[in-house]
Design a protein around this motif. Sequence first.
Motif, PDB file in Angstrom:
ATOM      1  N   LYS A 156     -14.222 -20.186  31.701  1.00  0.00           N
ATOM      2  CA  LYS A 156     -14.763 -21.322  32.461  1.00  0.00           C
ATOM      3  C   LYS A 156     -15.374 -22.365  31.524  1.00  0.00           C
ATOM      4  N   ASN A 157     -16.126 -21.913  30.543  1.00  0.00           N
ATOM      5  CA  ASN A 157     -16.767 -22.842  29.606  1.00  0.00           C
ATOM      6  C   ASN A 157     -15.740 -23.594  28.760  1.00  0.00           C
ATOM      7  N   ILE A 158     -14.688 -22.890  28.359  1.00  0.00           N
ATOM      8  CA  ILE A 158     -13.622 -23.553  27.593  1.00  0.00           C
ATOM      9  C   ILE A 158     -12.925 -24.596  28.463  1.00  0.00           C
ATOM     10  N   ALA A 159     -12.703 -24.246  29.739  1.00  0.00           N
ATOM     11  CA  ALA A 159     -12.058 -25.185  30.661  1.00  0.00           C
ATOM     12  C   ALA A 159     -12.898 -26.446  30.838  1.00  0.00           C
ATOM     13  N   VAL A 160     -14.211 -26.282  30.894  1.00  0.00           N
ATOM     14  CA  VAL A 160     -15.110 -27.438  31.020  1.00  0.00           C
ATOM     15  C   VAL A 160     -14.984 -28.340  29.794  1.00  0.00           C
ATOM     16  N   ASP A 161     -14.941 -27.728  28.621  1.00  0.00           N
ATOM     17  CA  ASP A 161     -14.779 -28.514  27.387  1.00  0.00           C
ATOM     18  C   ASP A 161     -13.445 -29.260  27.377  1.00  0.00           C
ATOM     19  N   LEU A 162     -12.396 -28.580  27.823  1.00  0.00           N
ATOM     20  CA  LEU A 162     -11.073 -29.215  27.855  1.00  0.00           C
ATOM     21  C   LEU A 162     -11.012 -30.325  28.901  1.00  0.00           C
ATOM     22  N   GLU A 163     -11.734 -30.138  29.999  1.00  0.00           N
ATOM     23  CA  GLU A 163     -11.776 -31.180  31.031  1.00  0.00           C
ATOM     24  C   GLU A 163     -12.441 -32.437  30.485  1.00  0.00           C
ATOM     25  N   ARG A 164     -13.453 -32.256  29.659  1.00  0.00           N
ATOM     26  CA  ARG A 164     -14.103 -33.420  29.037  1.00  0.00           C
ATOM     27  C   ARG A 164     -13.117 -34.177  28.153  1.00  0.00           C
ATOM     28  N   GLU A 165     -12.202 -33.421  27.542  1.00  0.00           N
ATOM     29  CA  GLU A 165     -11.185 -34.037  26.683  1.00  0.00           C
ATOM     30  C   GLU A 165      -9.962 -34.493  27.482  1.00  0.00           C
ATOM     31  N   LYS A 166     -10.039 -34.314  28.814  1.00  0.00           N
ATOM     32  CA  LYS A 166      -8.959 -34.706  29.734  1.00  0.00           C
ATOM     33  C   LYS A 166      -7.648 -33.974  29.444  1.00  0.00           C
TER      34      LYS A 166
END
Length: 250
Positions: free
Chosen positions: A43-53
């Motif tokens: 989940k935390n990795i997904a949040v980081d990737l979402e920030r990077e679009k």
Amino acid sequence: MASSSTPSVRDHASGRLKRAASTLAEDTQSLVSEIKKAFTMVKNIAVDLEREKESTKVKELETLAVQLSESCDNCIRHASAIHTVGNEYQPTSELTDFKKLLDEQFMKLKAMPSQNDRLIRQFQEAVWNVHHKGQPMPGEEEEDIVMTSTQSNLLNVKCPLSGKMITDLAEPVRSMDCKHIYEKEAVIAYLPRNGNKKQCCIAGCPKFLQAHRLVCDPFLLTEIDELRSMNQQTEQAQNVEDFTGLDDED
């Protein structure tokens, strides 16, 4: 002589089965904990990737999150099935098909509300809040957010005897009959020493309590952990609101 020894042998076998089932169920808790740690990391990795679009990678991680949550659910169900069969089984002169008993119990648990949806909701909310914090997710209204974030499978949040919050109980147990939760020490002291049953202390509950049917099932510890986590999230949100309110007053 043979007839008098038979109950003793059966009691011994039943006791061994209960201890073995309890050990297996407890061992599963560590596995469930590791799966949840992996879920949180994803989940935390997904949040980081979402920030990077990186939406494609986020979708891939969501698929992995679904698999992890399903594995977590199945582990808890299997552990609970083992625990229940171990506690309820009474030896007879007939051979027992334990696989059948476990499968039947597992299917009963599978028909119950799943914790899987709540975990996936946590993942989706975390990703959504990266760019849309405070906004309802697609297809939802504000009321849906409140309902989802505060729902719990637990029937009571306080022990009716000790008055303690169940998140503060050192040894929580749950009735196998009415599903209400008690502090073990308090409820054992409440029950008659002769093994007789006594009515549940929750107002309006018609069920009776018996010592051997008060257990710390595998679901219970997980559900209490989730309630504790939800309480912490609610408290953090309230603190943010209070802080914002102070700024507005200034």
